[in-house]
Design an enzyme around this catalytic site. Structure first.
Site, short mmCIF file in Angstrom:
data_model
loop_
_atom_site.label_atom_id
_atom_site.label_comp_id
_atom_site.label_asym_id
_atom_site.label_seq_id
_atom_site.Cartn_x
_atom_site.Cartn_y
_atom_site.Cartn_z
CG HIS A 142 32.96 48.81 35.58
ND1 HIS A 142 33.79 47.84 35.08
CD2 HIS A 142 32.70 48.47 36.88
CE1 HIS A 142 34.03 46.94 36.04
NE2 HIS A 142 33.39 47.30 37.12
CG ASP A 179 37.53 46.95 40.85
OD1 ASP A 179 37.03 47.73 41.69
OD2 ASP A 179 36.89 46.02 40.31
ZN ZN Z 1 35.08 46.01 41.07
#
Ligand code: ZN
Length: 368
Positions: A142, A179
């Site tokens: 992220h 993910d």
């Molecule tokens: Zn995640």
């Protein structure tokens, strides 16, 4: 050649923040008795413990690594961000960005987490290892260059790619991010580049709430080299493999990478508290086998998995064990204690047909 397994106890000591689940404690949010963010050490530590208990770890080349150097971090992150992070870390910790707390020494632990990914990739590119798994923590996918978020303080995979490129290796890299959350940091870093193909399979609008659309294909010379595969909440084993076969593998084959990197989160599992998908340990096994086969066809088997999310303390170890069995080809296995239950909970043929139609539409969009 062996499969490498890169880990370090210090990564499990990353800590910080006063949270109850993902909510800051205070106001109407009561502290939890066993408090903290879902991103805690137990999922990863229990994965490593399970590898030891079954003996699978003895089939792996187990290593640690040096922290990524400041020069390596600077290839991805600006100096002022690194300086601020280091100063806060030296002063006892704090929080930067969004949901990215850290304690004293957090900067060094994050650099070590990136260092595990760097060393795993370097050893595979140097031909020391056939392939490798980096048990990095904190995670990385992220993190934008100057905006840490979603538990990610440094973009481990991007730091590893740029370190390899600085050594004249890994000219073309494919990143497959399975993910359950969108790989927004990696996407942002490579959005305008045609030498790194970024593919993210994710539950749309889970996290972040404003990125990950299929129409986001890259910009400039990077146009066409970012692929988002939003899968509806409730997608399970069949949907993930359909997406892999219909989208991920054709994209990777067309790109012809020098190495494949997987942003390996286990939060698409059916019991994850931060996802609403129905993947099982066998789903991760089958995706790993497919990625491995693609790497053998395309790039002499060069494949590196870097741990990202996954928040079920009980189930992540079994998902990780299945993944590392597949990666290494080890015969040391462990029964999935939830396998029969989760097989019964799969969404069924009508839902799977609906998702397959969505994937067909996405494939057509990508071909357009
Ligand atoms: Zn995640």
């Amino acid at each position: 050649m062996a499969t490498g397994f890169f880990s370090d106890e210090r990564c499990f000591w990353h800590a910080g923040g006063n949270y109850a689940f993902t909510l800051p404690v205070g106001g109407a949010v009561q502290p939890l008795a066993a408090g903290g963010l879902p991103e805690n050490p137990e999922t990863k530590r229990r994965l490593k413990n399970l590898l030891e208990v079954t003996g699978l770890i003895r089939d792996l080349d187990q290593r640690s690594a040096d922290p990524a150097s400041r020069a390596a971090l600077l290839r991805v992150h600006p100096a002022n961000y690194l300086d601020t992070f280091k100063e806060m870390s030296d002063a006892g910790g704090g929080e930067l960005g969004r949901r990215t707390p850290f304690a004293a020494g957090g900067y060094e632990i994050a650099a070590l987490s990136a260092g595990l990914a760097c060393a795993a990739l370097a050893a595979v590119l140097d031909g020391e290892l056939e392939n490798a798994y980096a048990l990095s923590r904190p995670p990385g996918h992220h993190c934008l260059p100057d905006f840490p978020n979603g538990f990610c303080l440094l973009n481990n995979i991007a730091i590893a790619i740029e370190a390899a490129r600085a050594r004249g290796q890994a000219r073309r890299v494919a990143v497959i991010d399975w993910d359950v959350h969108h790989g927004n940091g990696t996407e942002a870093i490579y959005y305008d580049r045609d030498d790194v193909l970024t593919i993210s399979l994710h539950q749309p609008r889970n996290y972040p709430l404003d990125t990950g659309d299929a129409e986001d294909r890259g910009t400039g010379s990077g146009r066409g080299f970012n692929v988002n595969v939003p899968l509806p909440a409730g997608s399970g084993h069949a949907a993930y493999l359909e997406a892999f076969d219909r989208i991920v593998l054709p994209q990777v084959h067309a790109f012809r990478p020098d190495v494949i990197i997987v942003a390996c989160g286990f939060d698409a599992s059916a019991v994850d508290p931060l996802g609403r998908m129905l993947a099982t340990a066998d789903t991760f096994r089958q995706m790993t086998l497919r990625a491995k086969e693609a790497s053998q066809t395309l790039c002499d088997g060069r494949l590196v998995l870097v741990h990202e999310g996954g928040y079920s303390e009980v189930y992540v170890p079994f998902c990780g064990h299945a993944t590392i069995e597949a990666l290494s080809g080890s015969k040391t296995t462990v029964a999935d204690p939830l396998g029969e239950t989760l097989a019964q909970r799969q969404p069924g043929p009508r839902f799977d047909a609906f998702v397959a139609a969505e994937i067909d539409a996405l494939a057509a969009l990508l071909d357009a």
